[in-house]
Design a protein around this motif. Structure first.
Motif, PDB file in Angstrom:
ATOM      1  N   PRO A   1      46.651  43.299  47.507  1.00 34.96           N
ATOM      2  CA  PRO A   1      46.487  43.634  47.107  1.00 34.96           C
ATOM      3  C   PRO A   1      47.813  44.467  45.857  1.00 34.96           C
ATOM      4  N   GLY A   2      47.514  45.149  45.181  1.00 41.14           N
ATOM      5  CA  GLY A   2      48.213  45.525  44.477  1.00 41.14           C
ATOM      6  C   GLY A   2      48.647  44.746  42.876  1.00 41.14           C
ATOM      7  N   VAL A   3      48.337  42.993  43.261  1.00 42.00           N
ATOM      8  CA  VAL A   3      49.138  42.228  41.836  1.00 42.00           C
ATOM      9  C   VAL A   3      47.747  42.075  40.973  1.00 42.00           C
ATOM     10  N   ARG A   4      48.101  42.184  39.597  1.00 42.55           N
ATOM     11  CA  ARG A   4      46.680  42.114  38.981  1.00 42.55           C
ATOM     12  C   ARG A   4      46.684  41.477  38.141  1.00 42.55           C
ATOM     13  N   THR A   5      45.720  40.612  37.692  1.00 45.99           N
ATOM     14  CA  THR A   5      45.753  39.162  37.114  1.00 45.99           C
ATOM     15  C   THR A   5      45.749  39.002  35.755  1.00 45.99           C
ATOM     16  N   ALA A   6      45.597  38.528  35.059  1.00 43.47           N
ATOM     17  CA  ALA A   6      45.063  38.140  33.414  1.00 43.47           C
ATOM     18  C   ALA A   6      45.403  36.848  32.762  1.00 43.47           C
ATOM     19  N   GLY A   7      44.269  36.278  32.242  1.00 44.58           N
ATOM     20  CA  GLY A   7      44.251  35.445  31.415  1.00 44.58           C
ATOM     21  C   GLY A   7      44.067  33.856  32.105  1.00 44.58           C
ATOM     22  N   VAL A   8      43.102  34.162  32.761  1.00 43.41           N
ATOM     23  CA  VAL A   8      42.528  33.318  33.171  1.00 43.41           C
ATOM     24  C   VAL A   8      41.744  32.221  32.779  1.00 43.41           C
ATOM     25  N   ALA A   9      42.152  30.572  33.059  1.00 47.62           N
ATOM     26  CA  ALA A   9      41.589  29.283  32.206  1.00 47.62           C
ATOM     27  C   ALA A   9      41.816  28.579  32.705  1.00 47.62           C
ATOM     28  N   ALA A  10      40.843  26.855  32.617  1.00 45.84           N
ATOM     29  CA  ALA A  10      40.381  25.943  33.123  1.00 45.84           C
ATOM     30  C   ALA A  10      40.802  24.780  32.506  1.00 45.84           C
ATOM     31  N   PRO A  11      41.928  24.769  32.224  1.00 47.35           N
ATOM     32  CA  PRO A  11      41.279  23.562  30.415  1.00 47.35           C
ATOM     33  C   PRO A  11      41.453  22.452  30.932  1.00 47.35           C
ATOM     34  N   ARG A  12      40.321  21.486  29.745  1.00 45.32           N
ATOM     35  CA  ARG A  12      39.366  20.593  30.334  1.00 45.32           C
ATOM     36  C   ARG A  12      40.759  19.496  29.711  1.00 45.32           C
ATOM     37  N   THR A  13      40.564  18.567  30.931  1.00 43.11           N
ATOM     38  CA  THR A  13      41.634  17.294  30.792  1.00 43.11           C
ATOM     39  C   THR A  13      41.049  16.262  31.654  1.00 43.11           C
ATOM     40  N   THR A  14      41.128  15.397  31.404  1.00 40.75           N
ATOM     41  CA  THR A  14      40.269  13.826  32.176  1.00 40.75           C
ATOM     42  C   THR A  14      41.527  13.463  32.897  1.00 40.75           C
ATOM     43  N   ALA A  15      43.397  14.200  33.128  1.00 45.06           N
ATOM     44  CA  ALA A  15      44.351  13.889  33.692  1.00 45.06           C
ATOM     45  C   ALA A  15      43.900  13.362  35.079  1.00 45.06           C
ATOM     46  N   SER A  16      43.028  14.250  35.675  1.00 44.32           N
ATOM     47  CA  SER A  16      42.556  14.146  37.404  1.00 44.32           C
ATOM     48  C   SER A  16      41.110  13.989  37.014  1.00 44.32           C
ATOM     49  N   ASP A  17      40.964  14.449  38.747  1.00 45.42           N
ATOM     50  CA  ASP A  17      39.016  14.212  38.836  1.00 45.42           C
ATOM     51  C   ASP A  17      39.134  16.361  38.558  1.00 45.42           C
ATOM     52  N   HIS A  18      40.059  16.716  38.877  1.00 44.58           N
ATOM     53  CA  HIS A  18      39.902  18.447  38.734  1.00 44.58           C
ATOM     54  C   HIS A  18      40.228  18.799  38.068  1.00 44.58           C
ATOM     55  N   LEU A  19      39.858  20.143  37.175  1.00 40.97           N
ATOM     56  CA  LEU A  19      40.458  20.549  35.687  1.00 40.97           C
ATOM     57  C   LEU A  19      41.569  21.918  36.535  1.00 40.97           C
ATOM     58  N   PRO A  20      42.929  21.973  35.823  1.00 41.12           N
ATOM     59  CA  PRO A  20      43.974  23.088  36.064  1.00 41.12           C
ATOM     60  C   PRO A  20      43.326  24.246  36.127  1.00 41.12           C
ATOM     61  N   VAL A  21      42.826  25.125  37.343  1.00 42.93           N
ATOM     62  CA  VAL A  21      43.335  26.867  36.873  1.00 42.93           C
ATOM     63  C   VAL A  21      44.858  26.948  37.140  1.00 42.93           C
ATOM     64  N   ALA A  22      44.723  28.352  35.702  1.00 39.62           N
ATOM     65  CA  ALA A  22      45.806  29.150  36.069  1.00 39.62           C
ATOM     66  C   ALA A  22      45.491  30.785  35.371  1.00 39.62           C
ATOM     67  N   VAL A  23      46.783  31.812  35.652  1.00 35.75           N
ATOM     68  CA  VAL A  23      45.927  32.877  35.731  1.00 35.75           C
ATOM     69  C   VAL A  23      47.644  33.363  35.414  1.00 35.75           C
ATOM     70  N   THR A  24      47.669  34.291  34.732  1.00 43.96           N
ATOM     71  CA  THR A  24      49.537  35.319  34.795  1.00 43.96           C
ATOM     72  C   THR A  24      48.969  36.568  35.915  1.00 43.96           C
ATOM     73  N   LEU A  25      50.200  36.420  36.886  1.00 44.98           N
ATOM     74  CA  LEU A  25      50.524  37.934  37.450  1.00 44.98           C
ATOM     75  C   LEU A  25      51.108  38.731  37.656  1.00 44.98           C
ATOM     76  N   THR A  26      50.363  40.025  37.722  1.00 46.93           N
ATOM     77  CA  THR A  26      52.033  41.282  37.502  1.00 46.93           C
ATOM     78  C   THR A  26      51.367  41.717  38.544  1.00 46.93           C
ATOM     79  N   LEU A  27      52.897  41.590  38.970  1.00 43.97           N
ATOM     80  CA  LEU A  27      53.045  41.951  39.978  1.00 43.97           C
ATOM     81  C   LEU A  27      53.977  43.785  40.717  1.00 43.97           C
ATOM     82  N   PRO A  28      53.437  44.296  40.983  1.00 43.61           N
ATOM     83  CA  PRO A  28      53.187  45.939  41.617  1.00 43.61           C
ATOM     84  C   PRO A  28      54.975  46.366  41.260  1.00 43.61           C
TER      85      PRO A  28
END
Length: 669
Positions: free
Chosen positions: A642-669
Motif C-alpha cells: 500500500p502507498g506504492v503507485r504504479t503507471a506505465g504498465v506494458a508487456a512487450p511482444r517478443t519471442t526471445a522466451s516462451d513468456h512475455l516480460p511485464v514492466a511497470v513504473t513504481l512511485t514510492l511514497p
C-alpha cells in the motif's frame, strides 16, 4: 608430427566438435522436441536415448566397410552438421541437424575406436580445450553467435578437424609389409604395456569416453559452473548462501584445468593412484549431489583431479608409432575391406556403449526436475562406474605428455583460462537514467534459461526486450547458470554483462537454477527462503533483496517463481511467499514479482491480495503473457505494498522466451 601425436590431435579436435554439437542437441531436445515440458518426460527420454541406441549399429558397419572410409565419411558429416547449425534458423531444422550431427559423431567415435586403442590423451586434451574455449567465449557457444567472427572460428575448427582426419587416414595407408613387420614387432614385446592393452583391446578406456564427457561437462570442466561457484564465494553476512558477481578473477577455473591435466598425464605409484583418484572423483560427485551452493568449489576441484586420475589409470595402449600403425592395420586390414579384429570390435561397442551411458545418466538426472524423484545418486553412480572401470583396467602406459610438454600445455591452458576470466569480468552498473525522485522502472521476465521459441539461445533478443523497457530493476525467473542439459551456459552472467547490471541470485531447484534480481541501485541486504514443494517436482524459493534508492529510501524486491503441484494451483507456495515478503519488508516499500503460475481470480492469486498487496498490473488487465507467440494466460505478475503507485504498465511482444516480460513504473511514497 609423429603418428601418435597426429592421432591425439585428431581425436582432441573431434571431441571439441562433438561437444559443440551436444551443446545444441541437448537444449534442442528440451525446447523444440519437449516444447518446454509439454511433451511427456518418458517420450522425450525415449527420443533422446534412441539416437544412442541406433548408434550401436555403427561398430558392425565399421567391421563391414572398414574403419577408414566410415570414419572419414562420419567426420565430414559431423563437421557439416556443425557448420549447418550455425546457419540454421532454429525450430525443427535445428533439431534434426543436431540429431544428424550427434549420430555422425557417434559413428565417427566407433570408427576411431576401431583404429585406436588409446583415446585418453586426445580425450583429455579435447575436454580441456573445449572448456577453455567455452570460457573464452563467456560460455556462449560459437553456434549461437553467428556473424563473421563466429563463422570464421567455426570454419577454422571444422577445417582443422577434417584436415587431421584426412592426414591420419593418409598416414595409416603404409604398405602391408610395413604393417605386418610392425605387428610382428609389437607381438614380440611380451611384457610391455602395449601387449597389456592389446589383450584388453583398449575397451576400458573407450568405455569411459561417455561418462567422462558428462562428468566434465556437468561438473569438473564446466566454465558456467566455475562462474556460478565463484559467485557464491563473494557473499557476506548480509548475503548468506546467495550468488553475487565476483569482483576479481578467481583461481578456481585455473586450478580445475591444471589439476585435471596433471592428474591425467602423471603417474603416481599405482597402489596410491588406485584408491586416491576414484576416492576424489566419488567425493566430488557426492558434494555436487548434495545441492549445497557453498560446496560447489571443492566439488569441482575434487572431480577434476579424480576424473583426470581415473582416465590415467585406464590409459593403456601402444607406445610407438609402429605400434599405432600396427593397430590401425589390424583394424582396417590395409584394404578398407572390413575389420577382422575382435579387439577393434570391442572398442567400437565400448565407445558407443559409453556414450549410451552418457545419454541414460543425463536423462535420469534431469528428468527428476519434471518427475520429482531424487537424482543425487546419478552423478555418484557414474563416478563409481568410472572408478571401477579405471581400477579394473590393465596397467597404465607411460603418459603421452611428460616433462616440458606437459608443463607448457598445462600452463598455456591455465593462462588462457585466466585470460577468459579477465575478459568476462563483471562490469559496473550503468548510471541510472533521469527520472522523478522515487520513481523506479521494474521489469519481470521468465527467460526460459535463455532460449527463444525457435530453440536458439537468444541473448540478444532477451537484452532487447529488457532494455526496451528502460528498467532500473530486473526480476528474472528460470535462470540457468550451468545445466549441461541447456548447453552449459551461465545465462545470468551473460545477461548481466550485456545489461551492465549487478545481480543477486538465489538457487531454487539446485545451486545453478533459480531466480535473480538485477539492479542499478546497490543491494544492501538479501535473504532467500525455500518454499514448500507440496508435490511439485521442481523446487522453488523466495528471494528478498533490499535496494538503496539513495537519500535513505529503501525498496524491498521479492523475486519468486511458483511451482504448482500437478493439477493444482500454487496456493500453499503463494501463502508462504506473501508471508515471507511482508515479514522481510517490515513496513518498507515492497514489490513482489515473477512467474506466479496463477491467474487473477484464482485462489493462489487471492493469497497475495488477501495479504494486503495490490495488483500493479490491474490498470492494463487483461494482460496475458504466456505463451509468447499467442498469449492467453495471465501468469506473470507484479504486486506492491500500500502507498506504492504504479503507471506505465506494458508487456512487450517478443519471442526471445516462451513468456512475455511485464514492466511497470513504481512511485514510492
Amino acid at each position: 608430427m609423429r603418428h601418435r601425436h597426429r592421432t591425439t590431435a585428431a581425436f582432441a579436435l573431434g571431441v571439441v566438435l562433438l561437444l559443440d554439437v551436444l551443446r545444441v542437441w541437448l537444449p534442442s531436445i528440451i525446447t523444440i522436441f519437449g516444447q518446454a515440458a509439454a511433451t511427456p518426460a518418458e517420450l522425450l527420454g525415449a527420443f533422446a536415448v534412441g539416437w544412442f541406441v541406433l548408434a550401436l549399429a555403427a561398430p558392425a558397419l565399421v567391421r563391414r566397410l572398414g574403419a577408414r572410409p566410415v570414419g572419414l565419411f562420419a567426420a565430414g558429416a559431423l563437421a557439416g552438421a556443425r557448420l549447418a547449425l550455425t546457419a540454421a534458423p532454429g525450430g525443427r531444422l535445428q533439431l534434426w541437424l543436431a540429431c544428424a550431427g550427434l549420430l555422425a559423431g557417434l559413428v565417427w567415435l566407433a570408427a576411431t575406436a576401431a583404429a585406436v586403442t588409446r583415446p585418453v590423451p586426445g580425450l583429455a586434451l579435447g575436454l580441456a580445450a573445449n572448456a577453455v574455449g567455452h570460457a573464452l567465449l563467456g560460455t556462449e557457444d560459437l553456434v549461437w553467435r553467428g556473424g563473421w567472427p563466429g563463422w570464421t572460428l567455426s570454419v577454422l575448427l571444422a577445417g582443422a578437424f577434417l584436415a587431421t582426419q584426412a592426414g591420419l587416414a593418409a598416414g595409416t595407408s603404409a604398405p602391408a609389409q610395413a604393417r605386418a613387420a610392425a605387428g610382428a614387432w609389437l607381438a614380440g614385446q611380451g611384457r610391455s604395456a602395449a601387449e597389456a592393452a592389446g589383450r584388453s583391446g583398449g575397451a576400458p578406456a573407450w568405455l569411459l569416453v561417455g561418462p567422462a564427457v558428462l562428468i566434465a561437462g556437468q561438473l569438473a570442466l564446466s566454465p558456467a559452473l566455475w562462474t556460478a561457484a565463484t559467485s557464491y564465494r563473494h557473499g557476506s553476512p548480509d548475503f548468506p548462501g546467495l550468488g553475487l558477481p565476483p569482483q576479481h578473477v578467481p583461481a578456481l577455473p585455473e586450478l580445475a584445468v591444471g589439476l585435471f591435466l596433471v592428474a591425467t598425464f602423471t603417474r603416481p605409484p599405482r597402489w596410491l593412484a588406485r584408491w586416491l583418484w576414484p576416492a576424489a572423483l566419488v567425493a566430488g560427485a557426492a558434494l555436487f549431489a548434495a545441492d549445497r551452493a557453498g560446496w560447489l568449489a571443492p566439488a569441482i576441484l575434487l572431480t577434476a583431479a579424480g576424473l583426470g586420475g581415473c582416465l590415467a589409470l585406464a590409459d593403456a595402449g601402444p607406445e610407438t608409432a609402429a605400434a599405432s600403425r600396427a593397430d590401425v592395420g589390424a583394424a582396417d586390414g590395409g584394404t578398407g575391406a572390413g575389420d577382422r579384429s575382435p579387439g577393434a570390435g570391442r572398442r567400437g561397442y565400448a565407445a558407443v556403449g559409453g556414450m549410451l551411458a552418457f545419454a541414460v545418466a543425463s536423462v535420469a538426472y534431469y528428468a527428476a526436475y519434471d518427475l520429482g524423484y531424487p537424482n543425487g545418486a546419478v552423478p555418484v553412480g557414474l563416478a563409481l562406474l568410472v572408478g571401477v572401470v579405471a581400477v579394473a583396467g590393465p596397467p597404465a602406459a607411460a603418459p603421452a605428455l611428460r616433462g616440458a610438454a606437459l608443463a607448457w600445455t598445462t600452463i598455456g591452458l591455465m593462462l588462457l583460462t585466466a585470460l577468459a576470466g579477465g575478459i568476462h569480468r563483471p562490469v559496473r552498473a550503468t548510471e541510472r537514467r533521469d527520472v522523478a525522485p522515487g520513481d523506479v522502472r521494474l521489469v519481470a521476465y521468465n527467460i526460459r534459461m535463455g532460449f527463444g521459441l525457435d530453440g536458439r539461445l537468444d541473448l540478444a533478443g532477451l537484452t532487447r526486450a529488457i532494455e526496451g523497457t528502460r528498467p532500473d530493476v530486473v526480476v528474472l525467473s528460470e535462470v540457468d547458470r550451468g545445466w549441461l542439459l541447456n548447453g552449459g551456459h551461465d545465462t545470468l552472467a551473460l545477461l548481466a554483462r550485456r545489461l551492465h547490471l549487478p545481480y543477486v541470485f538465489a538457487p531454487a531447484a539446485d545451486p545453478v537454477w533459480g531466480d535473480a534480481v538485477l539492479s542499478r541501485f546497490p543491494a544492501r541486504a538479501a535473504e532467500s527462503r525455500p518454499l514448500p514443494a507440496v508435490g511439485a517436482p521442481t523446487g522453488a524459493q523466495a528471494l528478498g533483496v533490499t535496494l538503496d534508492l539513495g537519500g535513505g529510501v529503501p525498496l524491498v524486491v521479492v523475486a519468486t517463481h511458483l511451482q504448482p503441484p500437478p493439477g493444482q494451483g500454487p496456493v500453499t507456495q503463494a501463502r508462504a511467499v506473501a508471508a515471507f515478503a511482508t515479514r522481510y519488508a517490515a513496513g518498507r516499500s515492497l514489490v513482489l514479482a515473477g512467474d506466479l503460475n496463477t491467474q487473477p481470480g484464482d485462489p493462489a492469486f487471492a493469497e497475495f491480495t488477501g495479504a494486503g498487496l495490490a495488483d500493479a498490473l490491474a490498470p492494463a488487465r487483461p494482460l496475458p503473457t504466456s505463451p509468447a507467440d499467442d498469449p492467453r494466460e495471465q501468469i506473470d505478475h507484479v504486486f506492491v505494498s500500500p502507498g506504492v503507485r504504479t503507471a506505465g504498465v506494458a508487456a512487450p511482444r517478443t519471442t526471445a522466451s516462451d513468456h512475455l516480460p511485464v514492466a511497470v513504473t513504481l512511485t514510492l511514497p
